[in-house]
Design an enzyme around this catalytic site. Structure first.
Site, PDB file in Angstrom:
ATOM      1  N   LYS A 179      39.572 -34.041 -42.499  1.00 50.48           N
ATOM      2  CA  LYS A 179      40.562 -34.948 -41.891  1.00 50.48           C
ATOM      3  C   LYS A 179      40.871 -36.036 -42.694  1.00 50.48           C
ATOM      4  CE  LYS A 179      40.266 -32.717 -37.298  1.00 50.48           C
ATOM      5  NZ  LYS A 179      41.831 -32.058 -37.123  1.00 50.48           N
ATOM      6  N   LYS A 228      41.751 -38.135 -33.880  1.00 46.80           N
ATOM      7  CA  LYS A 228      41.539 -36.836 -33.834  1.00 46.80           C
ATOM      8  C   LYS A 228      40.116 -36.637 -34.096  1.00 46.80           C
ATOM      9  CE  LYS A 228      44.536 -36.766 -37.620  1.00 46.80           C
ATOM     10  NZ  LYS A 228      45.441 -35.826 -37.110  1.00 46.80           N
ATOM     11  N   ARG A 229      39.644 -35.511 -34.121  1.00 46.24           N
ATOM     12  CA  ARG A 229      38.154 -34.889 -34.143  1.00 46.24           C
ATOM     13  C   ARG A 229      37.725 -35.877 -35.485  1.00 46.24           C
ATOM     14  NH1 ARG A 229      37.045 -29.512 -35.115  1.00 46.24           N
ATOM     15  NH2 ARG A 229      39.404 -29.096 -35.235  1.00 46.24           N
ATOM     16  N   THR A 258      48.467 -31.484 -34.007  1.00 48.43           N
ATOM     17  CA  THR A 258      49.424 -31.581 -32.865  1.00 48.43           C
ATOM     18  C   THR A 258      49.562 -33.155 -32.486  1.00 48.43           C
ATOM     19  OG1 THR A 258      47.378 -30.985 -31.440  1.00 48.43           O
ATOM     20  CG2 THR A 258      49.292 -29.359 -31.936  1.00 48.43           C
ATOM     21  N   LYS A 290      52.825 -35.545 -31.354  1.00 52.62           N
ATOM     22  CA  LYS A 290      53.082 -36.326 -30.198  1.00 52.62           C
ATOM     23  C   LYS A 290      53.317 -37.909 -30.626  1.00 52.62           C
ATOM     24  CE  LYS A 290      49.435 -33.794 -28.440  1.00 52.62           C
ATOM     25  NZ  LYS A 290      47.716 -33.358 -28.496  1.00 52.62           N
ATOM     26  N   HIS A 297      43.095 -20.390 -35.469  1.00 50.47           N
ATOM     27  CA  HIS A 297      43.124 -21.762 -35.573  1.00 50.47           C
ATOM     28  C   HIS A 297      42.497 -22.534 -36.785  1.00 50.47           C
ATOM     29  CE1 HIS A 297      45.223 -22.170 -31.568  1.00 50.47           C
ATOM     30  NE2 HIS A 297      44.361 -21.170 -31.257  1.00 50.47           N
TER      31      HIS A 297
HETATM   32  C1  NBG Z   1      42.474 -26.645 -34.523  1.00 44.95           C
HETATM   33  C2  NBG Z   1      42.966 -27.100 -35.751  1.00 44.95           C
HETATM   34  C3  NBG Z   1      44.314 -27.953 -35.727  1.00 44.95           C
HETATM   35  C4  NBG Z   1      45.345 -27.186 -34.726  1.00 44.95           C
HETATM   36  C5  NBG Z   1      44.559 -26.735 -33.271  1.00 44.95           C
HETATM   37  C6  NBG Z   1      45.471 -26.064 -32.340  1.00 44.95           C
HETATM   38  C7  NBG Z   1      40.141 -25.809 -34.056  1.00 44.95           C
HETATM   39  C8  NBG Z   1      39.195 -24.628 -34.243  1.00 44.95           C
HETATM   40  N1  NBG Z   1      41.375 -25.627 -34.692  1.00 44.95           N
HETATM   41  O1  NBG Z   1      44.821 -28.123 -36.778  1.00 44.95           O
HETATM   42  O2  NBG Z   1      42.063 -27.756 -36.587  1.00 44.95           O
HETATM   43  O3  NBG Z   1      46.352 -28.076 -34.335  1.00 44.95           O
HETATM   44  O4  NBG Z   1      43.382 -26.159 -33.551  1.00 44.95           O
HETATM   45  O5  NBG Z   1      45.847 -24.988 -32.995  1.00 44.95           O
HETATM   46  O6  NBG Z   1      39.907 -26.358 -33.377  1.00 44.95           O
END
Ligand code: NBG
Length: 810
Positions: free
Chosen positions: A539, A533-534, A641, A645, A347
């Site tokens: 980002k 987002k985080r 994601t 959405k 991921h």
């Molecule tokens: C995150 C990515 C995102 C991705 C999501 C789901 C982790 C390690 N990875 O870009 O940063 O959409 O995983 O796949 O949290």
């Protein structure tokens, strides 16, 4: 079964009396919610049991999705929707004289994850059940979820998230399904009847108790299971846990969810959590399989284990350990079966997230498993060395430089490795995991992420759902690709106007929340620009900040400037130990304070940073969004994601060509998205040439320089320290994520956004086309591909009864 309103009302009132001895008028919101949840759980009980019986009787192949994180969000409404009784229940509740939304909001949102990875796992659970695929989730029941975020003086402060405070109606404790997990001690091998048998000494035993939650399929009567494990002291072992510290050690095991960047002391505990999950999960799978009375050697025909990022990669050696030590298989048999059973998703390409454990830690905590890992590694090297030579082979070693590389083990020990968007998979193949791709080309495949439109549209945005139903009927709920029929309305003026009305209503709802929660007024007619987002440097929330500052300077220079009013909305948590991200939070809050209180600015510019962003807030913000900020440095965001959405809810995307943005562009068309910035190839070229100089950009771009100087020249009060650190990272330390490089193009893209927004009809048309083209990003499609190509599991729903029909997208 068709539920009648009258029948429900009677049962519900009886339930309240039975549980609390209370009438509806006297019950608290939590009691009303608990009673409703209990009612729903028992309503679903029959199908839950039935599904289990069927699976066992038919000996179906099942998927087990192992994840250290799940972010299910509130479950009441989604369970009602999937059971097909949302309308009846809502009507009944209102007839009783209660406010349905008020009850919904009494549910805690289980924050058992950090971000996209955990939410993806939950979207997948919804799709797996809805497609009729036999599959269970396997995770940890953290007593405290991800911290609650508060802002104090603009700084993030973390408060424990006690989500179980009022109990959890959805879970069922299954103490009869507990398993024992061994930690520490010593292990040596003896020979018995020609076989090596491990002997354990001085181990600590911990009991893993499962709590099961129903994962209800969308109106298909099928209910899967999410099994979350909790650690307890084994009752027969109490004598060995006489000291408070020893007891605490056990309790701590499943107490907190780790934020993604954690500190060293936390790491041992994190490793224990990972092994705890893997061992408990794999043991319970093997125990279930044995009930079927099939030969162990055929277990791969009935079991698929999916490893969600490397966190549960210990499933691999644990599985082999059990096969050899407990089931008497040979190494070769165990290894081959293990590979067939296991598959792994990567991921992220961020190095810090690629787990590596110090050898000593594994030796001390899980000595027998470590022996298995050593043996996997030894055999791997032995086999590959003659074929691939030293350099390549050692690049793929599991154990080297004193650490165990979990990603290497996950790749070597499984039959499938996938990335989560096409671009990400290509980067894995050509760069990050290149040596492995050379060795195992056929293992690599792409599965672009998806989202469940049930939660992210049907539940989060009821008005938009109705709007769609009114035009294209309800088939799209079962065939997400049918959303494309909406394209036929792209030139229908009345439709576009109505779409704008739906958006406005959602914006007002969010504005009301901001008013109530933050005491701040925002104009629902302003453009709502969203980045949720985080908080992470890659980002590039900072790029967004620089744009806001540049607007601010423009307005200050010319207070009568005729500029499109915008509300910039942020939602983000920073990992507690990630100082830089926390400094960015402080900066955003400081800017908000400055801008929101400046009379020269008025409604032209507002900055809203919502506290404690999570699934529930996302459900409120996303329907209100008009611009979706997907501005990571190209190559860094594996997929994203929230981009999907937001698109599904009609926002227009401002994007770099990163992660799934590339595919969004392909579906929606370049004219319906605002692209800017470096491509991933540009970024890699810079890495190769080493020619990037942020200082040079600073020196030669006067507009940008003015914006950057506000960080250090006192324009923004109370950010002395943060402003300097951020300024230096961007200017002195060469701007790791090329923020300055992309600034000009970003501003240009934002100007186009403003311009387009003046033509409301054209804007609404593009918004509609975004919705219409979002079907391919349904998690139902993603899961269908996982099931067909990786897990090799069929749907249990006969074709003619399937509630979700998956014809190819586009
Ligand atoms: C995150 C990515 C995102 C991705 C999501 C789901 C982790 C390690 N990875 O870009 O940063 O959409 O995983 O796949 O949290």
């Amino acid at each position: 079964m068709t539920l009648q309103v009258a029948e429900f009302k009677k049962d519900y009132e009886r339930m309240l009396k039975g549980l609390y001895g209370l009438d509806v008028q006297e019950a608290s919101p939590v009691q009303l919610y608990n009673a409703l949840g209990t009612y729903v759980k028992s309503y679903a009980g029959e199908n839950w049991t039935q599904t289990k019986i069927e699976y066992e009787k038919k000996q179906v192949k099942q998927l087990y999705y192992f994840s250290m994180e799940f972010l299910p969000g509130r479950m009441l409404k989604s369970n009602l929707l999937n059971l097909g009784i949302l309308d009846v229940i809502r009507e009944g509740i209102e007839e009783i004289g209660l406010d349905f939304q008020y009850i919904v909001e009494a549910e805690e949102d289980p924050a058992l994850g950090n971000g996209g990875l955990g939410r993806l796992a939950s979207c997948f659970m919804d799709s797996i059940a809805s497609l009729g695929i036999p599959g269970a989730g396997s995770g940890i029941r953290y007593k405290y979820g991800l911290f609650q975020q508060r802002f104090i003086d603009g700084h993030q402060v973390e408060v424990p998230e006690n989500w179980l405070r009022n109990g959890n109606v959805w879970e069922v404790r299954k103490e009869n399904k507990a398993v024992n997990i061994r930690f520490g001690g010593q292990v040596y091998l003896t020979e018995e009847e020609g076989k090596l048998v491990p002997v354990y000494e001085n181990t600590r035993n911990i009991l893993a108790i499962p709590y099961d939650t129903a994962m209800i399929g969308y109106q298909n009567d099928l209910i899967n299971n999410l099994r979350l494990w909790s650690a307890e002291i084994p009752p027969e072992d109490y004598v060995n846990y006489s000291s408070i510290t020893a007891q605490q050690e056990v309790n701590q095991l499943t107490e907190v969810l780790y934020p993604d960047d954690s500190n060293y002391e936390g790491r041992i505990l994190r490793l224990r959590q990972e092994y705890f999950l893997c061992s408990a999960g794999v043991q319970s799978i093997v125990r279930y399989y044995k009930k079927l009375h099939l030969p162990m050697i055929s277990i791969a025909d009935r079991v698929a284990i999916h490893i969600n990022d490397t966190h549960p990669a210990l499933c691999i050696p644990e599985f082999i350990r059990i096969m050899i030590d407990e089931e008497g298989l040979s190494w070769e048999q165990a290894w081959e079966i293990g590979k067939k059973v296991m598959s792994y998703t990567n991921h992220t390409i961020m190095q810090e997230a690629m787990e590596k454990w110090p050898i000593e830690m594994l030796q001390a905590e899980i000595p027998r498993v470590y022996q298995v890992i050593e043996e996997i590694d030894r055999r791997h090297i032995e086999k590959k060395l003659p074929i691939y030579g030293e350099e390549l082979t050692y690049q793929t070693a599991i154990i080297k430089d004193g650490v165990v590389n979990m990603a290497h083990m996950a790749i070597i020990g499984s039959h499938s490795v996938n990335g989560v968007a096409q671009l990400h998979t290509n980067i894995l193949k050509n760069d990050v995991l290149k040596p492995f791709f050379e060795m195992y080309p056929i293992k690599f495949n792409n599965k672009t992420n998806g989202i469940t439109q049930r939660r992210w549209l049907q539940i989060a945005n009821e008005d938009l759902t109705q709007f769609i139903d009114d035009r294209i009927g309800t088939e799209w709920k079962k065939k997400p690709s049918e959303l494309k029929i909406l394209k036929g309305y792209a030139n229908n003026v009345a439709t576009l106007r109505e779409l704008a009305e739906v958006k406005l209503k959602n914006k007002k709802r969010f504005a009301q929340y901001v008013e109530n929660k933050m005491g701040m007024t925002i104009d629902p007619n302003a453009l709502f620009d969203v980045q949720i987002k985080r908080l992470h440097a890659y980002k590039r929330q900072l790029l967004n900040v620089l744009h806001i500052l540049s607007r601010y300077l423009d307005i200050k220079k010319n207070p009568t400037l005729d500029i499109q009013s915008r509300v910039f909305i942020f939602g983000a948590k920073a990992a507690p130990s990630y100082l830089y991200a926390k400094q960015i939070i402080k900066l955003i809050n400081a800017i908000a304070k400055l801008i929101n209180n400046d009379p020269d600015v008025g409604d032209k510019l507002k900055v809203v940073f919502v506290e404690n962003y999570g699934v529930t807030l996302a459900e409120l913000i996303i329907p209100a969004a008009e611009v979706s900020e997907q501005i990571s440095l190209a190559s860094k965001e594996a997929s994203g994601t929230s981009n999907m959405k937001l698109m599904l809810n009609g926002a227009l995307t401002v994007a770099t060509l990163d992660g799934a943005n590339v595919e969004i562009r392909d579906y929606v068309g370049e004219e319906n998205i605002f692209l800017f910035g470096l491509t991933s190839q540009d970024v890699y070229d810079y890495y190769e040439n080493g020619t990037y100089s942020s200082r040079e950009i600073y020196d030669t771009n006067p507009k940008l320089r003015k914006v950057l100087d506000t960080l250090i020249d006192g324009t923004i009060p109370d950010i002395e320290e943060e402003g300097r650190v951020i300024f230096d990272s961007l200017v002195q330390y060469n701007d790791e994520y090329f923020v300055l490089k992309d600034f000009d193009e970003y501003i240009a893209a934002q100007n186009q956004v403003d311009e387009l927004y003046q033509d409301k009809q054209l804007w609404n048309q593009k918004s509609l086309l975004n919705i219409a083209n979002s079907g391919p990003f349904s998690a139902d499609f993603t899961i269908m591909r996982y099931a067909d190509e990786i897990w090799k599991i069929d749907s249990e729903m006969p074709q003619n009864e399937q509630t979700i029909h998956l014809n190819e997208p586009i």
